[in-house]
Design a protein around this motif. Structure first.
Motif: not given
Length: 220
Positions: A18-19, A22, A25-26, A43-44, A47-48, A51
């Motif tokens: 998941a990390v 993330a 995504r970031h 948001d990213a 989320a990072l 995670a």
């Protein structure tokens, strides 16, 4: 912690994946950003951070190991941004603390300003600061902008304390005079786009432990 309460190796692995997702995504959000305040990047980022925190906790619970990443705690981080995606107005909230470290210097500087403002008038009508620190501060802050005082504080006998700056987003600018009676009453952390803090406590946290001499030179 009992074995029954420990996370499984599969859970730790899933958190690690998941990390990684993330991070991707970031990076993707950063590469595609449309401006300094792009909400997708914000948001990213959150989320990072979330995670990484989950992974850090599971890694510790399962293997008694930690990551090298510092995850902001709830007490020293802003809540998730809940303001407009495209703010059309901003409020900048600033607090700076000072200590009157050299009253004599402050009084002298304030008296000099008072004398200049008075001009060539009779001596008995010249404004006098005297020994009033209260009056001296009034003269000083009445003459200079806060940013100039911040850059010249030592010249005025002041010592810097903590400071913070919040950039808060809004949908529309307030009406003139609307908040002057209580300027910080409506400060909402969920509307803060970015925040900058300065404190001596941060310097203390970065100082090495003087009692720790480090590893001995040489190898096995």
């Amino acid at each position: 912690m009992s074995d029954a309460a420990q996370p499984t190796a599969a859970e730790v692995r899933a958190a690690a994946e998941a990390v990684k997702a993330a991070i991707d995504r970031h990076l993707d959000a950063v590469e595609r950003r449309t401006g300094d305040d792009d909400p997708a990047v914000y948001d990213a980022f959150n989320a990072l951070a979330a995670a990484a925190e989950v992974y850090d906790e599971l890694l510790y619970d399962r293997y008694d190991e930690v990551t090298p990443f510092e995850i902001p705690g709830a007490d020293d981080s802003l809540p998730p941004y809940a303001g407009p995606a495209e703010p059309s107005a901003l409020s900048v909230l600033i607090r700076r603390d000072y200590v009157v470290a050299e009253p004599e210097r402050l009084l002298a500087q304030a008296q000099r300003l008072a004398d200049v403002d008075a001009g060539p008038v009779a001596e008995d009508t010249t404004p006098v600061v005297g020994t009033s620190v209260h009056a001296a501060l009034g003269v000083l802050f009445g003459e200079y902008e806060p940013d100039e005082i911040a850059s010249r504080h030592k010249e005025f006998g002041l010592e810097e304390g903590d400071s913070t700056l919040w950039v808060s987003a809004g949908e529309a600018a307030p009406e003139p005079g609307e908040w002057l009676g209580a300027p910080f009453e409506d400060a909402d952390p969920e509307l803060v786009v970015c925040r900058f803090d300065v404190s001596a406590v941060f310097d203390e946290e970065d100082e090495p432990d003087e009692d720790f001499a480090g590893p001995a030179a040489g190898g096995a």
